[in-house]
Write an enzyme that holds these catalytic residues in place. Structure first.
Site, PDB file in Angstrom:
ATOM      1  N   ARG A 108      22.691 -10.225  34.899  1.00  0.00           N
ATOM      2  CA  ARG A 108      23.712 -10.229  35.932  1.00  0.00           C
ATOM      3  C   ARG A 108      24.464  -8.845  36.313  1.00  0.00           C
ATOM      4  O   ARG A 108      24.501  -8.337  37.471  1.00  0.00           O
ATOM      5  CB  ARG A 108      24.658 -11.090  35.560  1.00  0.00           C
ATOM      6  CG  ARG A 108      25.689 -11.608  36.458  1.00  0.00           C
ATOM      7  CD  ARG A 108      26.897 -12.439  35.874  1.00  0.00           C
ATOM      8  NE  ARG A 108      27.768 -12.461  36.720  1.00  0.00           N
ATOM      9  CZ  ARG A 108      28.190 -13.283  37.667  1.00  0.00           C
ATOM     10  NH1 ARG A 108      27.266 -14.435  37.852  1.00  0.00           N
ATOM     11  NH2 ARG A 108      29.108 -13.588  38.579  1.00  0.00           N
ATOM     12  N   TYR A 214      13.616 -15.281  30.753  1.00  0.00           N
ATOM     13  CA  TYR A 214      13.684 -13.745  30.313  1.00  0.00           C
ATOM     14  C   TYR A 214      14.443 -13.027  31.464  1.00  0.00           C
ATOM     15  O   TYR A 214      14.320 -13.522  32.614  1.00  0.00           O
ATOM     16  CB  TYR A 214      12.256 -13.041  30.438  1.00  0.00           C
ATOM     17  CG  TYR A 214      11.314 -13.364  29.055  1.00  0.00           C
ATOM     18  CD1 TYR A 214      11.701 -12.964  27.956  1.00  0.00           C
ATOM     19  CD2 TYR A 214      10.253 -14.374  29.155  1.00  0.00           C
ATOM     20  CE1 TYR A 214      10.995 -13.248  26.860  1.00  0.00           C
ATOM     21  CE2 TYR A 214       9.690 -14.459  28.316  1.00  0.00           C
ATOM     22  CZ  TYR A 214      10.178 -14.332  26.856  1.00  0.00           C
ATOM     23  OH  TYR A 214       9.054 -14.653  25.871  1.00  0.00           O
ATOM     24  N   ASP A 292      32.545 -17.818  46.243  1.00  0.00           N
ATOM     25  CA  ASP A 292      33.106 -18.795  45.570  1.00  0.00           C
ATOM     26  C   ASP A 292      34.534 -19.078  45.782  1.00  0.00           C
ATOM     27  O   ASP A 292      35.095 -20.234  45.730  1.00  0.00           O
ATOM     28  CB  ASP A 292      33.400 -18.326  44.008  1.00  0.00           C
ATOM     29  CG  ASP A 292      31.985 -18.732  43.194  1.00  0.00           C
ATOM     30  OD1 ASP A 292      30.963 -19.225  43.904  1.00  0.00           O
ATOM     31  OD2 ASP A 292      31.795 -18.586  41.979  1.00  0.00           O
TER      32      ASP A 292
END
Ligand SMILES: Cc1cc2nc3c(=O)[nH]c(=O)nc-3n(C[C@H](O)[C@H](O)[C@H](O)COP(=O)(O)OP(=O)(O)OC[C@H]3O[C@@H](n4cnc5c(N)ncnc54)[C@H](O)[C@@H]3O)c2cc1C
Length: 373
Positions: A108, A214, A292
């Site tokens: 991320r 991964y 969001d």
């Protein structure tokens, strides 16, 4: 020289940074305000499906992302104990051909850093927590906790699931706790002691699951994220630590591959999974919600960041096409709401990929060319 209108973007998450990058490319006068004092490389993976990769391609980031991310050849959905395959989605080159963009798995922090690299320092202010705002005919005034203020013709609020701008627009309402927590972490693959893991696997238990993959091209870093029931945990933060013994106890009886991963991981974070129902509206005059802030969802389809990034591109196209910014915001809301609501509802059910699933309606979307009206 920048063109008008001037636009303040609140929040430098995936959605806010993507919006800033797209609008800067179009030449708009943009400034991002973020409450964090600095960006931290959080221990989490993120899946970038072809719809998200198309966004990154349009911003010129595809090659860089490809060089750091892992491209799995499949997404396996397996029974929690026997390991029996429930459904295997083919990814890799074949899926890339089918959807026109790759499916990549990455850290991320790497994705965030790539997006941040597109926003020059003088267009981003850290340590700016919005405490209030007001709008009138002349634009929007933002008031920050440190006593400073800023003015812009319009504001894009990409301030996340607890969006204060959403509260001002629609009234206070806590997001709904799903009754489930996510344990998640990244750690060096060398800690697995040579024991294999699949490339990308969701292990489906009766009332809980774990996803393992991964996050680097070299396969030297592993990520997992769980969803398991817990009635009274509502603390939600990227930095709260979880208890490893409790995590391992929650997954007793799962397949050896899962046990190996949980035994190898040195630490874990714990996160309450919260969501909202679709909101009645996303816009108020010259203020608009994105990501969001307006459609938070459970992570079960890995589409939260992807849809925030899609929002950003569609919004930038609406601003380009419609000179009246308040109207541009309304066009954006109409163009995006049915898709994000459907993804929110589907994600809520946690049935995505449990059986044979055709993901084309999600992965085939192109934010750069989707109809605006
Ligand atoms: C466990 C888990 C796994 C996930 N995995 C995936 C995945 O694989 N793929 C995917 O696409 N999505 C995934 N998601 C979803 C994804 O993380 C979110 O949907 C995405 O981060 C939303 O981006 P955003 O920019 O809208 O909000 P955020 O990333 O929350 O950014 C909001 C920003 O606004 C700032 N802010 C808030 N309030 C203020 C204020 N008052 N003043 C100034 N700044 C403020 C915050 O500091 C933050 O930087 C996952 C989520 C979870 C919980």
């Amino acid at each position: 020289m920048s063109r008008g209108p001037s636009i303040a973007i609140l929040g430098a998450g995936m959605g806010g940074l993507t919006a800033a990058a797209a609008l800067l490319r179009q030449g708009y006068d943009v400034h991002v305000y973020e409450q964090a004092r600095q960006f931290v490389r959080l221990g989490a993976g993120i899946q970038m499906s072809p719809n998200a990769m198309r966004v990154l391609r349009g911003l010129g980031l595809e090659q860089h992302i490809r060089s750091t991310a892992f491209q799995p050849t499949y997404w396996a959905n397996r029974e929690w104990d026997s390991g029996e395959m429930k459904f295997e989605l083919t990814l890799g080159a074949k899926a890339e051909e089918q959807y026109g963009a790759p499916y990549l798995l990455m850290h991320r922090g790497d994705l965030h850093a790539s997006l941040a690299s597109l926003v020059p320092d003088d267009r981003l202010s850290l340590n700016k927590r919005l405490v209030s705002f007001e709008q009138d005919d002349s634009g929007v005034r933002l008031q920050f906790e440190d006593g400073t203020s800023a003015k812009a013709d319009a504001m894009i609020a990409a301030d996340g699931i607890h969006s204060g701008v959403r509260t001002s627009m629609l009234g206070p309402e806590q997001p709904k706790y799903s009754g489930r927590v996510a344990y998640r972490t990244t750690f060096p693959a060398s800690l697995l002691g040579g024991k294999p893991i699949g490339e990308c696997t969701k292990w489906w238990g009766v009332d809980r699951h774990i996803v393992i993959y991964y996050v680097t091209a070299q396969k030297d870093e592993v990520y997992f994220v769980t969803s398991n029931p817990e009635s009274d945990w509502t603390r939600e933060s990227w930095s709260l630590k979880g208890n490893l013994d409790e995590l391992r106890a929650a997954f007793v009886g799962f397949h050896d591959e899962v046990q190996n991963v949980l035994n190898a991981c040195p630490e874990v974070h714990k996160w309450a999974i919260v969501e909202r129902d679709p909101l009645p509206r996303w816009t108020d005059g010259k203020v608009v919600l994105l990501g969001d802030a307006c459609h938070p969802m459970t992570p079960y389809m890995a589409q939260g960041a992807a849809t925030s990034m899609e929002d950003a591109i569609v919004l930038s196209r609406c601003i380009e096409a419609e000179p009246d910014i308040a109207r541009a915001f309304q066009v954006y809301e109409r163009a995006r709401k049915s898709r994000t609501s459907e993804i929110q509802m589907t994600s809520h059910q946690n049935t995505w990929m449990r059986q044979r699933t055709d993901p084309n309606w999600v992965y085939g979307y192109d934010a750069w060319s989707a109809p605006l009206e």
